[in-house]
Design a protein around this motif. Structure first.
Motif, PDB file in Angstrom:
ATOM      1  N   GLU A  24      58.063  11.036 124.120  1.00 57.35           N
ATOM      2  CA  GLU A  24      58.543   9.942 123.289  1.00 57.35           C
ATOM      3  C   GLU A  24      58.409  10.326 121.816  1.00 57.35           C
ATOM      4  OE1 GLU A  24      56.166   6.520 124.219  1.00 57.35           O
ATOM      5  OE2 GLU A  24      54.480   7.163 122.965  1.00 57.35           O
ATOM      6  N   ARG A  25      59.261   9.735 120.972  1.00 50.92           N
ATOM      7  CA  ARG A  25      59.204   9.892 119.520  1.00 50.92           C
ATOM      8  C   ARG A  25      59.141  11.363 119.106  1.00 50.92           C
ATOM      9  NH1 ARG A  25      56.623   5.428 121.186  1.00 50.92           N
ATOM     10  NH2 ARG A  25      57.360   3.458 120.290  1.00 50.92           N
ATOM     11  N   CYS A  26      60.109  12.119 119.574  1.00 47.97           N
ATOM     12  CA  CYS A  26      60.177  13.538 119.229  1.00 47.97           C
ATOM     13  C   CYS A  26      61.615  14.022 119.391  1.00 47.97           C
ATOM     14  CB  CYS A  26      59.245  14.360 120.122  1.00 47.97           C
ATOM     15  SG  CYS A  26      59.676  14.314 121.877  1.00 47.97           S
ATOM     16  N   ILE A  27      61.854  15.231 118.932  1.00 50.51           N
ATOM     17  CA  ILE A  27      63.159  15.874 119.103  1.00 50.51           C
ATOM     18  C   ILE A  27      63.023  16.915 120.219  1.00 50.51           C
ATOM     19  CG2 ILE A  27      64.920  17.324 118.027  1.00 50.51           C
ATOM     20  CD1 ILE A  27      64.160  16.087 115.355  1.00 50.51           C
ATOM     21  N   VAL A  28      63.869  16.803 121.209  1.00 48.73           N
ATOM     22  CA  VAL A  28      63.828  17.704 122.351  1.00 48.73           C
ATOM     23  C   VAL A  28      64.914  18.758 122.171  1.00 48.73           C
ATOM     24  CG1 VAL A  28      63.968  17.890 124.861  1.00 48.73           C
ATOM     25  CG2 VAL A  28      63.005  15.821 123.809  1.00 48.73           C
ATOM     26  N   ALA A  34      62.634  27.713 127.398  1.00 48.62           N
ATOM     27  CA  ALA A  34      61.660  26.627 127.340  1.00 48.62           C
ATOM     28  C   ALA A  34      62.274  25.420 126.646  1.00 48.62           C
ATOM     29  CB  ALA A  34      60.400  27.066 126.603  1.00 48.62           C
ATOM     30  N   ILE A  35      61.886  24.241 127.121  1.00 50.45           N
ATOM     31  CA  ILE A  35      62.213  22.996 126.429  1.00 50.45           C
ATOM     32  C   ILE A  35      61.143  22.772 125.368  1.00 50.45           C
ATOM     33  CG2 ILE A  35      62.325  20.483 126.690  1.00 50.45           C
ATOM     34  CD1 ILE A  35      64.769  21.863 127.750  1.00 50.45           C
ATOM     35  N   THR A  36      61.556  22.419 124.155  1.00 50.74           N
ATOM     36  CA  THR A  36      60.593  22.161 123.092  1.00 50.74           C
ATOM     37  C   THR A  36      60.612  20.685 122.719  1.00 50.74           C
ATOM     38  OG1 THR A  36      62.180  22.625 121.305  1.00 50.74           O
ATOM     39  CG2 THR A  36      60.879  24.480 122.168  1.00 50.74           C
ATOM     40  N   ALA A  37      59.455  20.181 122.358  1.00 53.38           N
ATOM     41  CA  ALA A  37      59.324  18.813 121.862  1.00 53.38           C
ATOM     42  C   ALA A  37      58.654  18.893 120.494  1.00 53.38           C
ATOM     43  CB  ALA A  37      58.492  17.968 122.816  1.00 53.38           C
ATOM     44  N   THR A  38      59.348  18.406 119.469  1.00 54.83           N
ATOM     45  CA  THR A  38      58.874  18.536 118.091  1.00 54.83           C
ATOM     46  C   THR A  38      58.645  17.165 117.476  1.00 54.83           C
ATOM     47  OG1 THR A  38      60.178  20.570 117.871  1.00 54.83           O
ATOM     48  CG2 THR A  38      59.359  19.545 115.839  1.00 54.83           C
ATOM     49  N   ASP A  39      57.459  16.966 116.902  1.00 49.67           N
ATOM     50  CA  ASP A  39      57.192  15.774 116.107  1.00 49.67           C
ATOM     51  C   ASP A  39      56.361  16.201 114.905  1.00 49.67           C
ATOM     52  OD1 ASP A  39      54.632  16.171 117.046  1.00 49.67           O
ATOM     53  OD2 ASP A  39      54.569  14.384 118.297  1.00 49.67           O
ATOM     54  N   ASP A  40      55.788  15.235 114.186  1.00 47.24           N
ATOM     55  CA  ASP A  40      55.068  15.583 112.957  1.00 47.24           C
ATOM     56  C   ASP A  40      53.764  16.321 113.217  1.00 47.24           C
ATOM     57  OD1 ASP A  40      53.679  13.507 114.063  1.00 47.24           O
ATOM     58  OD2 ASP A  40      53.899  12.129 112.365  1.00 47.24           O
ATOM     59  N   ARG A  41      53.363  16.447 114.476  1.00 42.74           N
ATOM     60  CA  ARG A  41      52.149  17.191 114.797  1.00 42.74           C
ATOM     61  C   ARG A  41      52.429  18.642 115.157  1.00 42.74           C
ATOM     62  NH1 ARG A  41      50.202  13.119 119.351  1.00 42.74           N
ATOM     63  NH2 ARG A  41      52.462  13.290 119.684  1.00 42.74           N
ATOM     64  N   GLY A  42      53.706  18.984 115.358  1.00 40.06           N
ATOM     65  CA  GLY A  42      54.036  20.348 115.689  1.00 40.06           C
ATOM     66  C   GLY A  42      55.024  20.447 116.838  1.00 40.06           C
ATOM     67  N   ILE A  46      57.681  23.681 126.965  1.00 36.68           N
ATOM     68  CA  ILE A  46      57.586  23.340 128.380  1.00 36.68           C
ATOM     69  C   ILE A  46      58.510  24.285 129.145  1.00 36.68           C
ATOM     70  CG2 ILE A  46      57.863  21.531 130.114  1.00 36.68           C
ATOM     71  CD1 ILE A  46      57.761  19.511 127.754  1.00 36.68           C
ATOM     72  N   PRO A  47      57.982  25.149 130.005  1.00 36.04           N
ATOM     73  CA  PRO A  47      58.849  26.064 130.768  1.00 36.04           C
ATOM     74  C   PRO A  47      59.847  25.278 131.614  1.00 36.04           C
ATOM     75  CG  PRO A  47      56.541  26.697 130.941  1.00 36.04           C
ATOM     76  CD  PRO A  47      56.555  25.343 130.309  1.00 36.04           C
ATOM     77  N   ALA A  48      61.110  25.445 131.353  1.00 31.93           N
ATOM     78  CA  ALA A  48      62.131  24.634 132.023  1.00 31.93           C
ATOM     79  C   ALA A  48      62.191  24.907 133.515  1.00 31.93           C
ATOM     80  CB  ALA A  48      63.497  24.879 131.384  1.00 31.93           C
ATOM     81  N   GLY A  57      61.469   8.910 126.615  1.00 32.57           N
ATOM     82  CA  GLY A  57      61.086   7.574 126.200  1.00 32.57           C
ATOM     83  C   GLY A  57      61.636   7.206 124.832  1.00 32.57           C
ATOM     84  N   PRO A  58      61.159   6.092 124.262  1.00 34.00           N
ATOM     85  CA  PRO A  58      61.662   5.611 122.969  1.00 34.00           C
ATOM     86  C   PRO A  58      61.490   6.660 121.866  1.00 34.00           C
ATOM     87  CG  PRO A  58      60.301   3.939 124.025  1.00 34.00           C
ATOM     88  CD  PRO A  58      60.139   5.188 124.832  1.00 34.00           C
ATOM     89  N   GLY A  59      62.464   6.718 120.981  1.00 29.88           N
ATOM     90  CA  GLY A  59      62.366   7.593 119.824  1.00 29.88           C
ATOM     91  C   GLY A  59      62.680   9.048 120.083  1.00 29.88           C
ATOM     92  N   THR A  60      63.206   9.382 121.264  1.00 31.01           N
ATOM     93  CA  THR A  60      63.531  10.779 121.547  1.00 31.01           C
ATOM     94  C   THR A  60      64.983  11.064 121.197  1.00 31.01           C
ATOM     95  OG1 THR A  60      63.988  10.151 123.852  1.00 31.01           O
ATOM     96  CG2 THR A  60      61.846  11.119 123.379  1.00 31.01           C
ATOM     97  N   ARG A  61      65.204  12.273 120.730  1.00 31.26           N
ATOM     98  CA  ARG A  61      66.559  12.781 120.516  1.00 31.26           C
ATOM     99  C   ARG A  61      66.649  14.131 121.210  1.00 31.26           C
ATOM    100  NH1 ARG A  61      67.727  12.856 114.257  1.00 31.26           N
ATOM    101  NH2 ARG A  61      65.490  13.277 114.164  1.00 31.26           N
ATOM    102  N   VAL A  62      67.660  14.283 122.046  1.00 30.71           N
ATOM    103  CA  VAL A  62      67.765  15.504 122.838  1.00 30.71           C
ATOM    104  C   VAL A  62      69.041  16.236 122.447  1.00 30.71           C
ATOM    105  CG1 VAL A  62      68.891  14.268 124.746  1.00 30.71           C
ATOM    106  CG2 VAL A  62      67.745  16.455 125.195  1.00 30.71           C
ATOM    107  N   THR A  63      68.970  17.564 122.342  1.00 32.19           N
ATOM    108  CA  THR A  63      70.106  18.360 121.902  1.00 32.19           C
ATOM    109  C   THR A  63      70.926  18.858 123.090  1.00 32.19           C
ATOM    110  OG1 THR A  63      68.893  20.466 121.933  1.00 32.19           O
ATOM    111  CG2 THR A  63      68.754  19.137 119.916  1.00 32.19           C
TER     112      THR A  63
END
Length: 315
Positions: A24-28, A34-42, A46-48, A57-63
């Protein structure tokens, strides 16, 4: 786009994968395989190939590249509410084979096998009782008595007054606090179960106990966990007399689902109900990327070959 997607033999079998990962609340996005999830913490990777279903979940954006990688690896994405307590939409099924869906359809359309699955669902709620000689009507009565007892026990433990289950699906606020909490809790559980069902490639509408609704199977499976999760949670929340019963209950159910590993248990229960005979060989078959042709006499025959005889027209 990074590295090439893995070949089928390199993929991890779904029963050995990470099952469900919630973000949630990250850019995928994608980094190589690998799938990456990026937010303000880094950034986390995740090995696909070892991922079953990605719950967004809420706040996600997926490319676009991330979705392509999920598809290439036989994984799926499901758009859900906070911690999976709502189901909105899903991508392709996690399963590359239709065996689980076919097993569901075959069992639900045969009265004897449908009865066996329905009975197995009731048996899961009465693990210490012999229900083999009870009719479906008797099982429904036993289930009703069990739920009534659970309501009474939760009421006595929490001090929340309990009369009966009353709710208006078109007017959430019309019920008292405990009925509002129960409605919110059950709605959360339905969303979670719905997400698991579509991720496994099953049909939400082909129920065994429930019937005639697009979510019949969702209600079947959700009923397995109400006594353990949603009913106790609803009474605990109602005890605090919250200003917003719906919101407080959703958060409490979210935490209970995580603590009880309900997502993983739900996936295991569905597979054991629909394919109780499943073993290592069968699992390897239905997880393979194999297409066959149907034959009324032979059952299945190989695809990808020409069956024309030498004397066939146009040969």
């Amino acid at each position: 786009m990074g590295s090439r997607p893995p070949d089928l033999p390199e993929l991890v079998r779904s029963k050995d994968r990470l099952s469900f990962v919630y973000l949630e609340r990250c850019i995928v996005h994608r980094d190589a395989n690998a799938i990456t999830a990026t937010d303000d913490r880094g950034v986390i990777h995740i090995p696909a190939a070892s991922l079953g279903a990605l719950l967004l979940g809420p706040g996600t954006r997926v490319t676009y590249p991330a979705m392509c990688l999920l598809a290439d690896c036989g994984s799926t994405a499901v758009w859900v509410g906070e911690r999976g307590v709502r189901y909105y939409a899903h991508g392709r099924s996690l399963a590359r084979s239709s065996r689980l869906l076919e097993a569901q359809a075959a069992k639900v359309t045969n009265q004897r096998s449908r009865l066996a699955v329905a009975r197995a669902m009731y048996d899961m709620r009465f693990p210490d009782e012999d229900t083999s000689k009870l009719s479906m009507q008797q099982l429904r009565g036993r289930e009703g008595a069990r739920v009534r007892k659970i309501y009474k026990e939760c009421s006595e433990r929490t001090g929340v007054a309990w009369g009966r289950r009353e709710f208006d699906p078109n007017n959430f606020a019309a019920g008292d606090t405990i009925n509002q909490c129960l409605s919110a809790a059950h709605a959360c559980l339905y969303g979670i179960v719905h997400s698991v069902i579509v991720a496994l490639g099953c049909s939400p509408g082909l129920g065994f106990v429930h019937t005639g609704h697009s979510r019949s199977f969702v209600y079947d499976i959700a009923d397995l966990y109400k006594a353990e999760v949603t009913i106790p949670v609803a009474f605990e929340v109602a005890k605090e007399l919250p200003a917003n019963p719906g919101a407080e209950t959703r958060r409490a159910v979210r935490d209970a689902v995580v603590d009880g590993a309900i997502l993983d248990r739900c996936a295991r229960d569905i597979r054991s109900l629909l394919m109780p005979e499943d073993d290592t060989t069968v699992a390897a078959e239905w997880e393979g990327d194999v297409v066959q042709l149907w034959d009324p006499d032979l059952g299945q025959v190989a695809s990808g070959q020409n069956y024309a005889q030498e004397d066939e027209p146009w040969s």
